[in-house]
Enzyme design. Structure first.
Site, mmCIF file in Angstrom:
data_model
loop_
_atom_site.group_PDB
_atom_site.id
_atom_site.type_symbol
_atom_site.label_atom_id
_atom_site.label_comp_id
_atom_site.label_asym_id
_atom_site.label_seq_id
_atom_site.Cartn_x
_atom_site.Cartn_y
_atom_site.Cartn_z
ATOM 1 C CG ASN A 63 -2.012 1.054 1.113
ATOM 2 O OD1 ASN A 63 -2.347 1.476 0.004
ATOM 3 N ND2 ASN A 63 -2.532 1.522 2.240
ATOM 4 C CB SER A 102 -7.316 4.757 14.589
ATOM 5 O OG SER A 102 -8.344 5.534 14.021
ATOM 6 C CE1 TYR A 156 -9.076 2.298 11.143
ATOM 7 C CE2 TYR A 156 -7.308 0.873 10.370
ATOM 8 C CZ TYR A 156 -7.733 2.051 10.951
ATOM 9 O OH TYR A 156 -6.814 2.982 11.343
ATOM 10 C CE LYS A 215 -4.768 0.674 13.122
ATOM 11 N NZ LYS A 215 -3.293 0.484 13.045
#
Ligand code: WQD
Length: 337
Positions: free
Chosen positions: A35, A124, A149, A153
């Site tokens: 990425n 995050s 996602y 985290k």
């Protein structure tokens, strides 16, 4: 001192490698370039005046960790490498749990096996979901994740916290980022979203550059001053500096157990329309946008209380929203004139 930067060719990772060198650390990058673009290393060499050592490999491969920890003396790790597309995580949860969670477990196992005991983890603000009160502090409750996602985290933070408690000598910090934007002033490194950007600022700059069509503003019927959603947009260089502060705090710890977590934002909320206005003021350019329906999964407003970071990390932002948007535009013009 040598710092292993996983995902070091990525947006935040590359800017952190630059800031680490400024204060005397030597970075070693571990990245599979899935990425990111290996050409980022050229940009880093131009900024830093030296080549950055790197390993092109997968963080899921146990032999990679043994190789690196055998060949290099690693004093600490900053762990950026992860998948981060919220929408994709809903379609492919196992990819996210393998690459974000299982790989982090493997990394920590290898750290303990090889006696590497300082870890900065890239977390995050998504762990807060839609906070009940704003600005959000580190004491604000972690909400049930709204995506694999975000869940990855949260799970990784808990894995790191629990492992620190069960290990004799491990120091770790989780940094809860808000919304990173902008680029290095040199325009030699910046954000390189693959495909159509999901995030506001890269889509905005590509739209103004004529690469994308009109910018869609997802919803103007939120309970906010101008009806558009509010976020805490932080310059990526300020965010990178927070990692240096976190590393320095870890390296000061005596032998033993240390774990903490910090909000890394500006402490100021900006709405989508305020970002557009700030961009136009910073660049003198007009943004062509249209109001569209809300985007599924968006929270109304989230921005940070960074008192703890200031008091304990000794870190706070130095750059403004306009600085970041101006740098983002300069970078956009460099990569796609
Ligand atoms: C910001 C605001 C959108 C695009 C995501 C991840 C988060 C973190 C940062 C990694 C929202 C609006 C967006 C567009 C728009 N990433 N928007 N038009 O969703 O706050 O956070 O990136 O850690 O985990 O969830 O950032 O930039 O996508 O959206 O109106 O074309 O801009 O609705 O209100 P978000 P974003």
């Amino acid at each position: 001192m040598n710092i292993l930067v996983t995902g070091g060719a990525g947006f935040i990772g590359s800017h952190s490698v630059v800031e680490l060198q400024k204060v005397g650390f030597t970075s070693i990058i571990l990245d599979n370039f899935s990425n990111s673009d290996i050409k980022v290393l050229d940009g880093l060499e131009k900024i830093m005046g030296e080549k950055v050592k790197y390993y092109q490999a997968n963080i899921n491969d146990a032999s990679v960790w043994d190789k690196i920890f055998t060949e290099q003396k690693i004093d600490g790790i900053i762990h950026f490498a992860a998948n981060k597309a919220v929408g994709e995580s809903v379609e492919k949860p196992l990819k996210y749990y393998r690459n974000n969670v299982a790989a982090t477990v493997l990394m920590i196992e290898k750290m303990i096996e090889h006696g590497v005991n300082n870890l900065v983890f890239s977390s995050s603000c998504t762990v807060y979901g839609q906070p009940e009160a704003l600005p959000v502090t580190e004491d604000s409750p972690v909400q049930p994740a709204t995506s694999p996602y975000g869940n990855s985290k949260q799970i990784c933070e808990e894995i790191i916290r629990d492992t620190v408690q069960s290990t004799n000598d491990l120091h770790a910090i989780s940094l809860r980022y808000f919304n990173p934007i902008g680029a290095h002033e040199s325009c030699l490194i910046g954000e390189l979203p693959l495909g159509t950007p999901a995030n506001l600022v890269p889509f905005l700059t590509q739209s103004v550059a004529g690469i994308r069509g009109q910018l869609s503003v997802y919803g103007n019927d939120y309970d906010t001053p101008d009806g558009t959603a509010v976020r805490d947009y932080i310059h990526v260089v300020d965010l990178a500096k927070a990692h240096v502060s976190a590393l320095n705090l870890l390296l000061k710890q005596p032998e033993g157990r240390y774990y903490d977590f910090f909000n890394i934002g500006t402490g100021k909320g900006s709405s989508v329309l305020e970002v557009i206005t700030a961009f136009e003021e910073a660049t003198g350019l007009k943004v062509d946008y249209a109001i569209k329906p809300r985007r599924e999964g968006d929270v109304v407003a989230v921005y940070a209380d960074c008192t703890k970071s200031k008091q304990i990390l000794g870190w706070q932002t130095e750059k403004t929203l306009k600085d970041a948007l101006g740098d983002a535009w300069n970078w956009q013009e460099t990569i796609a004139p």
